[in-house]
Design a protein around this motif. Structure first.
Motif, PDB file in Angstrom:
ATOM      1  N   PHE A  20       0.822  -1.214   0.000  1.00 19.16           N
ATOM      2  CA  PHE A  20       0.000   0.000   0.000  1.00 19.16           C
ATOM      3  C   PHE A  20       0.859   1.269   0.000  1.00 19.16           C
ATOM      4  N   SER A  21       1.907   1.264   0.814  1.00 18.20           N
ATOM      5  CA  SER A  21       2.696   2.488   0.996  1.00 18.20           C
ATOM      6  C   SER A  21       3.534   2.864  -0.221  1.00 18.20           C
ATOM      7  N   ILE A  22       3.788   1.902  -1.120  1.00 15.61           N
ATOM      8  CA  ILE A  22       4.625   2.172  -2.288  1.00 15.61           C
ATOM      9  C   ILE A  22       4.047   3.265  -3.166  1.00 15.61           C
ATOM     10  N   TRP A  23       2.716   3.441  -3.128  1.00 15.09           N
ATOM     11  CA  TRP A  23       2.051   4.409  -4.010  1.00 15.09           C
ATOM     12  C   TRP A  23       2.422   5.851  -3.695  1.00 15.09           C
ATOM     13  N   LEU A  24       2.467   6.191  -2.422  1.00 14.06           N
ATOM     14  CA  LEU A  24       2.697   7.580  -2.037  1.00 14.06           C
ATOM     15  C   LEU A  24       4.024   7.792  -1.309  1.00 14.06           C
ATOM     16  N   ASN A  25       4.599   6.721  -0.794  1.00 13.51           N
ATOM     17  CA  ASN A  25       5.869   6.839  -0.073  1.00 13.51           C
ATOM     18  C   ASN A  25       6.877   5.793  -0.560  1.00 13.51           C
ATOM     19  N   PRO A  26       7.243   5.875  -1.833  1.00 16.69           N
ATOM     20  CA  PRO A  26       8.151   4.838  -2.376  1.00 16.69           C
ATOM     21  C   PRO A  26       9.526   4.824  -1.720  1.00 16.69           C
ATOM     22  N   LYS A  27      10.058   5.998  -1.352  1.00 19.28           N
ATOM     23  CA  LYS A  27      11.395   6.026  -0.763  1.00 19.28           C
ATOM     24  C   LYS A  27      11.404   5.400   0.627  1.00 19.28           C
ATOM     25  N   LYS A  28      10.407   5.733   1.445  1.00 17.94           N
ATOM     26  CA  LYS A  28      10.327   5.127   2.776  1.00 17.94           C
ATOM     27  C   LYS A  28      10.070   3.621   2.665  1.00 17.94           C
ATOM     28  N   THR A  29       9.265   3.266   1.696  1.00 15.21           N
ATOM     29  CA  THR A  29       8.923   1.853   1.522  1.00 15.21           C
ATOM     30  C   THR A  29      10.138   1.037   1.123  1.00 15.21           C
ATOM     31  N   VAL A  30      10.905   1.526   0.162  1.00 14.34           N
ATOM     32  CA  VAL A  30      12.062   0.764  -0.293  1.00 14.34           C
ATOM     33  C   VAL A  30      13.139   0.709   0.788  1.00 14.34           C
ATOM     34  N   ARG A  31      13.268   1.777   1.579  1.00 12.10           N
ATOM     35  CA  ARG A  31      14.225   1.752   2.680  1.00 12.10           C
ATOM     36  C   ARG A  31      13.818   0.705   3.717  1.00 12.10           C
ATOM     37  N   PHE A  32      12.522   0.608   3.970  1.00 12.14           N
ATOM     38  CA  PHE A  32      11.991  -0.403   4.894  1.00 12.14           C
ATOM     39  C   PHE A  32      12.290  -1.809   4.380  1.00 12.14           C
ATOM     40  N   VAL A  33      12.078  -2.033   3.085  1.00  9.59           N
ATOM     41  CA  VAL A  33      12.333  -3.347   2.491  1.00  9.59           C
ATOM     42  C   VAL A  33      13.813  -3.694   2.566  1.00  9.59           C
ATOM     43  N   LEU A  34      14.677  -2.727   2.288  1.00  7.95           N
ATOM     44  CA  LEU A  34      16.118  -2.969   2.331  1.00  7.95           C
ATOM     45  C   LEU A  34      16.588  -3.342   3.736  1.00  7.95           C
ATOM     46  N   GLU A  35      15.999  -2.699   4.719  1.00 12.91           N
ATOM     47  CA  GLU A  35      16.465  -2.885   6.095  1.00 12.91           C
ATOM     48  C   GLU A  35      15.786  -4.044   6.813  1.00 12.91           C
ATOM     49  N   GLU A  36      14.529  -4.320   6.466  1.00 12.84           N
ATOM     50  CA  GLU A  36      13.738  -5.252   7.267  1.00 12.84           C
ATOM     51  C   GLU A  36      13.374  -6.553   6.557  1.00 12.84           C
TER      52      GLU A  36
END
Length: 218
Positions: A20-36
């Motif tokens: 869901f978050s990828i639509w409006l917050n792609p940078k925060k989302t990808v950082r979350f995926v990279l870290e978690e």
């Protein structure tokens, strides 16, 4: 203060749902995926986006009625995961290498994980395209208006518009992803994505031109 900041960071991470978050917050989302998230998580999304992309990619083609709908579904389901993994793997390699030319700091693994979630918009679009294909294959594969099939003609128009809008937004999302993963500016991300594409187009044009000259004498 440190405990408060840690609590706020944990709360923010809990609120991030990549689907869901990828639509409006792609940078925060990808950082979350990279870290978690693990590489297996990224592979899952690459497979799902590959399946979705294979169904969307056959829109307005001649597969039907050459193949029955069940055969087309089986073909896309079997080949989609391969297409998805290959697509993300190759694009990650190209964008990782070109990004290095502009000072990018990503590793190949990070780029793979990042671009794997760039296909989420296609996954969202897939159910609507699948319903359209299954219940009105004539309008899906040939874009013909069928008398008495007004409802699915409307669905065809809406789905076509939605696919264009989502496709454009997917480009925006992937630019943000590349910018975040490579840790550089947006304009560098744009160049990193579009220069390889431009080179590919020019190469294909040259190859076609050579074939026309050599074999057709044009």
């Amino acid at each position: 203060m440190c405990k408060m900041n840690s609590f706020e960071e944990m709360k923010e991470k809990d609120q991030i749902q990549p689907f869901f978050s990828i639509w409006l917050n792609p940078k925060k989302t990808v950082r979350f995926v990279l870290e978690e998230k693990s590489i297996g998580y990224a592979i899952m999304f690459a497979i799902l986006s590959g399946i979705a992309g294979s169904f969307i990619g056959i829109l307005d083609t001649e597969l039907y009625p050459m193949l029955p709908i069940w055969g087309i579904v089986l073909l896309c389901t079997l080949l989609g995961p391969i297409f998805g993994l290959l697509s993300v793997s190759v694009s990650s390699l190209v964008i990782w290498l070109f990004g290095k030319l502009f000072g990018g700091q990503a590793t190949y693994k990070e780029m793979f994980k990042g671009l794997s979630i760039g296909g989420i918009p296609e996954i969202w679009l897939f159910p609507f395209m699948f319903i359209w294909m299954a219940f009105s294959p004539v309008t899906y594969f040939k874009n013909d208006i069928v008398p008495g099939d007004v409802s699915f003609t409307i669905i065809a128009v809406v789905a076509s518009i939605a696919s264009i809008v989502i496709g454009i937004w997917q480009i925006v999302i992937n630019v943000a992803i590349v910018s975040e993963v490579h840790r550089f500016s947006t304009w560098r991300a744009v160049l990193t994505i579009f220069i390889p594409g431009l080179i590919l187009v020019i190469t294909l044009i040259m190859i076609v031109g050579i074939i026309l000259v050599v074999f057709l004498g044009l």
